[in-house]
Design a protein around this motif. Structure first.
Motif, PDB file in Angstrom:
ATOM      1  N   LEU A 100      60.014  46.741 -19.270  1.00  0.00           N
ATOM      2  CA  LEU A 100      59.597  45.584 -18.381  1.00  0.00           C
ATOM      3  C   LEU A 100      59.066  44.191 -19.350  1.00  0.00           C
ATOM      4  CD1 LEU A 100      57.403  46.526 -15.045  1.00  0.00           C
ATOM      5  CD2 LEU A 100      59.779  44.887 -15.315  1.00  0.00           C
TER       6      LEU A 100
ATOM      7  N   TYR B 176      65.745  42.958 -18.496  1.00  0.00           N
ATOM      8  CA  TYR B 176      66.055  43.162 -16.907  1.00  0.00           C
ATOM      9  C   TYR B 176      66.878  44.616 -16.405  1.00  0.00           C
ATOM     10  CZ  TYR B 176      62.883  39.542 -17.063  1.00  0.00           C
ATOM     11  OH  TYR B 176      62.047  38.639 -17.225  1.00  0.00           O
TER      12      TYR B 176
ATOM     13  N   VAL C  68      65.424  47.873 -16.051  1.00  0.00           N
ATOM     14  CA  VAL C  68      64.041  47.503 -15.010  1.00  0.00           C
ATOM     15  C   VAL C  68      65.050  48.016 -13.711  1.00  0.00           C
ATOM     16  CG1 VAL C  68      62.296  46.760 -13.661  1.00  0.00           C
ATOM     17  CG2 VAL C  68      62.765  46.117 -16.056  1.00  0.00           C
ATOM     18  N   GLN C  69      66.030  47.414 -13.817  1.00  0.00           N
ATOM     19  CA  GLN C  69      66.947  47.499 -12.625  1.00  0.00           C
ATOM     20  C   GLN C  69      67.576  49.119 -11.790  1.00  0.00           C
ATOM     21  OE1 GLN C  69      65.948  44.935 -10.298  1.00  0.00           O
ATOM     22  NE2 GLN C  69      65.656  43.058 -12.333  1.00  0.00           N
TER      23      GLN C  69
ATOM     24  N   MET D  87      57.395  46.982  -8.544  1.00  0.00           N
ATOM     25  CA  MET D  87      57.612  46.243  -9.959  1.00  0.00           C
ATOM     26  C   MET D  87      59.289  45.501  -9.728  1.00  0.00           C
ATOM     27  SD  MET D  87      56.868  49.778 -12.590  1.00  0.00           S
ATOM     28  CE  MET D  87      57.708  49.722 -13.547  1.00  0.00           C
ATOM     29  N   GLY D  88      60.045  46.405  -9.348  1.00  0.00           N
ATOM     30  CA  GLY D  88      61.584  45.856  -9.524  1.00  0.00           C
ATOM     31  C   GLY D  88      61.197  44.059  -9.189  1.00  0.00           C
TER      32      GLY D  88
ATOM     33  N   ALA E 117      59.574  41.912 -11.215  1.00  0.00           N
ATOM     34  CA  ALA E 117      60.345  41.512 -12.811  1.00  0.00           C
ATOM     35  C   ALA E 117      61.304  40.416 -12.480  1.00  0.00           C
ATOM     36  CB  ALA E 117      61.576  42.807 -12.692  1.00  0.00           C
TER      37      ALA E 117
ATOM     38  N   ILE F 299      49.988  48.182 -16.106  1.00  0.00           N
ATOM     39  CA  ILE F 299      51.318  48.203 -16.885  1.00  0.00           C
ATOM     40  C   ILE F 299      51.934  46.703 -17.433  1.00  0.00           C
ATOM     41  CG2 ILE F 299      52.034  50.869 -15.717  1.00  0.00           C
ATOM     42  CD1 ILE F 299      54.286  48.706 -14.341  1.00  0.00           C
TER      43      ILE F 299
ATOM     44  N   LEU G 283      52.114  43.595 -15.772  1.00  0.00           N
ATOM     45  CA  LEU G 283      52.689  42.777 -14.735  1.00  0.00           C
ATOM     46  C   LEU G 283      51.430  41.848 -14.463  1.00  0.00           C
ATOM     47  CD1 LEU G 283      55.325  44.164 -13.437  1.00  0.00           C
ATOM     48  CD2 LEU G 283      55.827  42.734 -15.205  1.00  0.00           C
TER      49      LEU G 283
END
Lengths: 339, 298
Positions: free
Chosen positions: A299, A304, A307-308, B148-149, B152, B237, B239
């Motif tokens: 992140l 990405y 993360v995905q 989180m996703g 992101a 974290i 974000l």
């Protein structure tokens, strides 16, 4: 076909639309990347032509519908893309780091159950006493504690002040070699290798992060055990058992507890979901090399694909776990299929 | 809300006189000092959020290299951080941001969840089936991981933290409202309202939906606690909120680097403050449950 296997098949069928939904959501998350994914994957030095080339290679010039089928095709082949930071495929990265996360989560859940279930039973058998009040205070305090903060507080007390814990950096102190890879669970691998010293060292590293996670999951398990025990103890069959003159121990553990266990097992599924989420934070605090800290690192540098892949892997893990719990439930509970 | 509350509960305490909602609340609160404490703590946090910037002794962003990493003292109640900023001022100032994020997120999920739940609970049918599958899917993700996703994918901003937190909370509200609306859609008072010439939409919005409000208040209070934890976790974290903005999660994250060398105050005070805020909302939720539904009192 027996009603029980019919029920199990039905439960598996129910999971299919959820898995499909998870894949669709994770596809949408992938496509919602800020900016142009082609430009992103091409890197900062790319020119117009190479971006267009990559767009074609990634299938981004096709319609969203076609792209979805490419995505599903990749997933079926186990291809989650390539991580920009490690240069490896996301699948192999996740597979390499998953045992660390699972070891931490499972040890934490075991620890939590070992404390919360007896506490819940005690609170239910002695309502209104200090055990009950202690249980309630712990429950409310437990759900209020941010895991990352508990972890830091534990490090301060047990590493800095008391000096009991090893430095909170990863799964094993650097003076030890990691045990030969069999399962990826250090405790199991070290035990298999017969290496007691490494086993103890791995356990020492594990205690603080596992305690942090356990404190967080204590609350729902204790609360559910208490409620389930209270309702089981007030059931008619307990009254009958008492009237028949059975011993209190037999009634409590043989009858009430076995019945109360079923809702508790269901709650464990939900608790596992919390734990997977909290894992991310705890792994960051303790520099634990699991998939959670992998996702956090990804992140930070906007990697990405990683993360995905992580989000999808976590969701699938959770769906499969719930399926296993429900099937185990059907196998354990003799009443299922008789109704 | 009061009219709605009296309709479906055929007065449990019909024998008593002066049985108003306010009287009931006062009665329960007198019995339950913990809930009173929770309300007092809520008032305290609201005060910090509203007037914090006027009250704090130092500028939360002002650095002072000469007095970096000082332990708590009379000058600096919570000590100073590695840049010499006053931890107390930063913790108090952060109250507004953290509460805003959680209130905005919970309000969003409240509104969206209410609309979705009301429609599917009242009309049912294929819409209901589709929504249920969708909610199942959202719940299939570990919620923090989904947040989180989402952040992101949407980009790393405070608004997106709010949206992410709202999305993961929507299922709880939609399910609750759907259940409450569904059991009442053919109730006598709803049919009477319809016979009196009210449209479906009006019956749903004015006669049926208000019955879902009391249990939703409990949910809101518990959810505010989760939302704060969630937002602080995300910023922990890295974000959403960015340094040097004072925010509890970030402050704990910054303090974490100094804990192994013994400078505990940088992480401990924002962490405790955060915990206290979450604790307040959890206590409040339990207390509200007592007021709303005496049967669930533990």
């Amino acid at each position: 076909m027996s009603p029980r296997s019919k029920m199990i098949l039905g439960r598996v069928a129910q999971a299919i639309p959820v898995v499909m939904g998870v894949v669709v959501i994770s596809f949408l998350l992938t496509r919602a990347l800020p900016g142009d994914p082609a430009a992103y994957f091409a890197g900062p030095a790319a020119d117009e032509a190479s971006i267009a080339e990559i767009r074609e290679a990634l299938g981004l010039d096709k319609s969203l519908f076609q792209q979805f089928f490419f995505y599903v095709g990749d997933l079926v082949r186990g291809d989650l893309g390539t991580s920009l930071t490690t240069g490896q495929t996301v699948t192999s990265d996740l597979a390499a780091r998953l045992p660390a996360s699972l070891e931490l989560t499972l040890v934490a859940l075991l620890l939590s159950c070992a404390i919360a279930i007896p506490l819940g039973v005690l609170a239910a058998t002695r309502p209104g006493t200090w055990v009950d009040h202690l249980c309630r205070v712990l429950v409310t305090a437990g759900v209020s504690m941010p895991t990352f903060f508990t972890g830091i507080a534990l490090i301060y007390v047990f590493y800095y002040i008391a000096g009991l814990a090893p430095s909170p950096l990863g799964r094993l102190d650097f003076i030890y070699l990691s045990p030969q890879h069999v399962t990826g669970f250090y405790l199991i691998d070290a035990a298999l290798a017969g290496d007691l010293e490494t086993w103890i060292a791995a356990l020492k590293q594990l205690i603080l992060p596992a305690t942090t996670l356990a404190l967080f999951t204590l609350a729902p398990i204790a609360r559910m055990t208490r409620a389930a025990m209270l309702s089981a103890l007030s059931a008619d069959f307990i009254r009958t058992a008492r009237a028949a003159g059975l011993g209190s121990r037999k009634i409590l553990y043989g009858y009430a507890f076995r019945n109360a266990l079923l809702p508790v097992v269901t709650t464990l599924g939900m608790v596992f979901s919390f734990t997977l989420g909290a894992n991310v934070l705890v792994e960051k605090v303790f520099a634990w090399p699991g998939i959670g800290s992998y996702a956090v690192e990804a992140l930070v540098v906007s990697d990405y694909a990683a993360v995905q892949g992580f989000v999808l892997a976590m969701a699938l893990l959770f769906v499969v776990l719930n399926l296993i719990i429900d099937i185990a439930y059907a196998l354990i509970d003799p009443r299922i299929g008789l109704k | 809300m009061m009219a709605g509350m009296t309709a479906p509960h055929p007065s449990r305490t019909a024998g008593q006189k002066n049985d108003t909602t306010l009287g009931h609340i006062v009665y329960v609160l007198k019995d339950n000092p913990v809930t009173m404490l929770a309300f007092a703590m809520l008032a305290f946090f609201m005060g910090c959020a509203l007037f914090g910037p006027l009250l704090v002794p130092y500028d939360p962003l002002a650095t002072n290299a000469a007095r970096a990493l000082e332990a708590p003292s009379w000058d600096h109640w919570f000590g100073t951080d590695n840049l010499g900023r006053d931890v107390f001022s930063r913790v108090v100032i952060a109250t507004r941001l953290d509460l805003t994020i959680s209130v905005a997120a919970v309000a969003l999920s409240f509104v969206i969840g209410s609309i979705l739940g009301s429609i599917t609970g009242y009309w049912g049918g294929w819409l209901d089936a589709v929504l249920n599958r969708l909610l199942d899917t959202i719940m299939a993700f570990p919620l923090f991981v989904l947040a989180m996703g989402v952040v992101a994918a949407l980009g790393n901003t405070i608004e997106n933290i709010i949206y992410a937190t709202a999305i993961i909370n929507i299922p709880f509200y939609a399910r609750l409202v759907r259940a409450e609306v569904n059991i009442r859609r053919n109730a006598g008072f709803a049919q009477a309202a319809k016979l009196a010439g009210n449209s479906d939409l009006r019956v749903l919005a004015v006669h049926i939906f208000p019955n879902a409000l009391p249990p939703m208040m409990v949910q809101v209070s518990l959810n505010l606690g989760w939302a704060i934890l969630n937002a602080a976790g995300l910023s922990f974290i890295g974000l959403g909120v960015r340094p040097p903005t004072p925010e509890w999660g970030i402050m704990v994250a910054e303090g974490a680097n100094f804990i192994v060398s013994g400078e505990w105050w940088m992480a401990v005070f924002p962490g405790l403050w955060l915990m206290l805020a979450v604790f307040t909302f959890n206590l409040l939720g339990d207390g509200l449950r007592d007021i709303v539904d005496p049967r669930k009192r533990t």
